[in-house]
Design an enzyme around this catalytic site. Structure first.
Site, PDB file in Angstrom:
ATOM      1  N   GLY A   1      49.956  40.811 -27.429  1.00 58.00           N
ATOM      2  CA  GLY A   1      49.769  41.423 -29.047  1.00 58.00           C
ATOM      3  C   GLY A   1      49.367  42.761 -28.877  1.00 58.00           C
ATOM      4  O   GLY A   1      49.310  43.589 -29.981  1.00 58.00           O
ATOM      5  N   GLU A   2      49.101  43.453 -27.592  1.00 62.21           N
ATOM      6  CA  GLU A   2      48.387  44.889 -27.676  1.00 62.21           C
ATOM      7  C   GLU A   2      49.544  45.804 -28.130  1.00 62.21           C
ATOM      8  O   GLU A   2      49.157  47.078 -28.559  1.00 62.21           O
ATOM      9  CB  GLU A   2      48.213  45.267 -26.381  1.00 62.21           C
TER      10      GLU A   2
ATOM     11  N   ASP B   1      45.325  33.942 -14.805  1.00 62.66           N
ATOM     12  CA  ASP B   1      45.426  34.716 -16.068  1.00 62.66           C
ATOM     13  C   ASP B   1      46.823  34.543 -16.681  1.00 62.66           C
ATOM     14  O   ASP B   1      47.319  35.342 -17.457  1.00 62.66           O
ATOM     15  CB  ASP B   1      45.330  36.032 -15.968  1.00 62.66           C
TER      16      ASP B   1
END
Length: 387
Positions: free
Chosen positions: A79-80, A293
């Site tokens: 979303g960055e 991650d």
């Protein structure tokens, strides 16, 4: 149904393997599973006549504790770079194919279009598909978003919530929390966890900022919070940060979590290389864990903090780095297993049930071939992957 009939008895699963690591090597090669738990270990185990049993003949494979991944963006991170850069959700099949039986879901930068409620729903969906899934309440930002409006209530009333995470520090995407805010949040989690009978860890995302681990060093130096409640992750993103993590682990007897980056970049280290550095610095193996991650974003920013591009993390690097540790004789298999099983179970407070192959433990078992590739994954006795 008449008492004593076959239909009234529990279905058993009997695994017959070539070798068994619990994680220490064992002489037993048979593993009996009943009601989701390990009922017996032995050689040439026999089942009473008439009892229904599912026999798995895998003499060419090695049984090990199913792997545990404590940092997974199960609903997708990112979303960055705007809504188009939202990462996809992970599937149960993608998890189990890597020999992973347990995951902990996290939110990241985006806790607006994704929420703790989304995360809980995904975790419960994964559980329905056979994965042992948990979640951290909260996200990068402070105050952290919660399910009930209160950290302590989340820990006390939501069984799947095992801590707070991933709270961001030393990162331009964080809320730049003050030291007193960090201390208050961690103390709230500690009390909530005590009431709930959980470990209640605080899983900290550590960014590229110059402050590094300073907020956590101050937390452990200036308060009564125990070190085993505080877990910094991504500490191999820069060599200077990794060196600081080694000092931190040694000074406080704390655990640190490495990220299995597919491409650590010019400044970072792979989890494989980072393990070698930490061991070389004298950090006890018991204080090192590795997580993936996966399905999080790997964004790139320019010198002014502007978004440049992004890749999606996968969990394949976690297994590849772990395999290298064994293949290149950095650690024997039984010790390497701890980095993605036993140590992680202890960090999460699940060591009474997971991370070992022992009678009474959850029947979370991964069967490896001679190349250390996962071929079958069992969670609570249920086969969730067969490759």
């Amino acid at each position: 149904m008449t008492p004593g009939s076959n239909r009234s008895r529990p279905l058993l699963t009997l695994l017959r393997v070539g070798r068994l690591y619990a994680p220490e090597p064992r002489e037993e090669t048979d593993l009996l599973i009943a009601d989701g738990r390990i009922a017996a270990l032995g050689r040439d185990l026999t089942i009473p006549a008439g009892w229904p049993v599912h026999l798995v003949e895998a003499r060419e494979l090695t049984a090990v504790p199913a792997f545990i991944d404590q940092h997974v963006h199960v609903t997708g991170g990112g979303g960055e770079g705007g809504f188009v850069t939202r990462c996809p959700e992970i599937t149960a099949a993608e998890i189990a194919a890597m020999g992973i039986g347990t995951v902990v879901g996290v939110l990241g930068t985006d806790s607006l279009s994704r929420s703790p409620a989304d995360l809980l729903a995904k975790v419960r969906g994964l559980r329905a598909e056979g994965i042992a899934a948990y979640l951290y309440t909260g996200a990068y930002r402070v105050p952290p978003p919660t399910l009930t409006g209160d950290l302590q209530r989340d820990l006390a009333w939501i069984p799947e919530v095992i801590g707070l995470g991933e709270l961001a520090i030393s990162d331009h995407r964080s809320s730049q929390p003050r030291q007193d805010e960090i201390e208050r949040l961690v103390s709230e989690v500690r009390v909530g966890a005590l009431l709930a009978g959980k470990r209640g860890i605080c899983h900290f995302h550590v960014g590229d900022g110059d402050r590094g681990l300073e907020p956590l060093r101050r937390l452990l130096s200036e308060t009564e919070i125990p070190a085993d409640q505080v877990i910094p992750t991504h500490v191999n993103r820069r060599r200077a940060l990794l060196d600081e993590a080694a000092d931190y682990a040694l000074a406080f007897g704390a655990s640190v979590d490495l990220t299995a980056f597919e491409d650590p970049g010019a400044e970072g280290l792979s989890a494989f290389d980072a393990v070698i550095v930490l061991l070389g610095r004298g950090v006890p193996r018991e204080r090192i864990t590795i997580s993936s991650d996966c399905n999080g974003s790997l964004p790139e920013f320019d010198a002014q903090g502007g978004y440049v591009g992004m890749r999606v993390a996968r969990n394949t690097a976690l297994i590849a780095d772990w395999q290298r540790l064994v293949r290149e004789n950095i650690l024997p298999l039984e010790q390497a297993l701890d980095l993605i099983a036993g140590n992680v179970a202890r960090v999460l407070g699940l060591q009474a049930r997971k991370g070992r192959l022992a009678v009474g433990f959850d029947a979370d078992v991964t069967l490896l071939d001679g190349e250390l590739q996962p071929r079958k994954t069992f969670v609570a006795g249920r086969c969730v992957h067969e490759g």
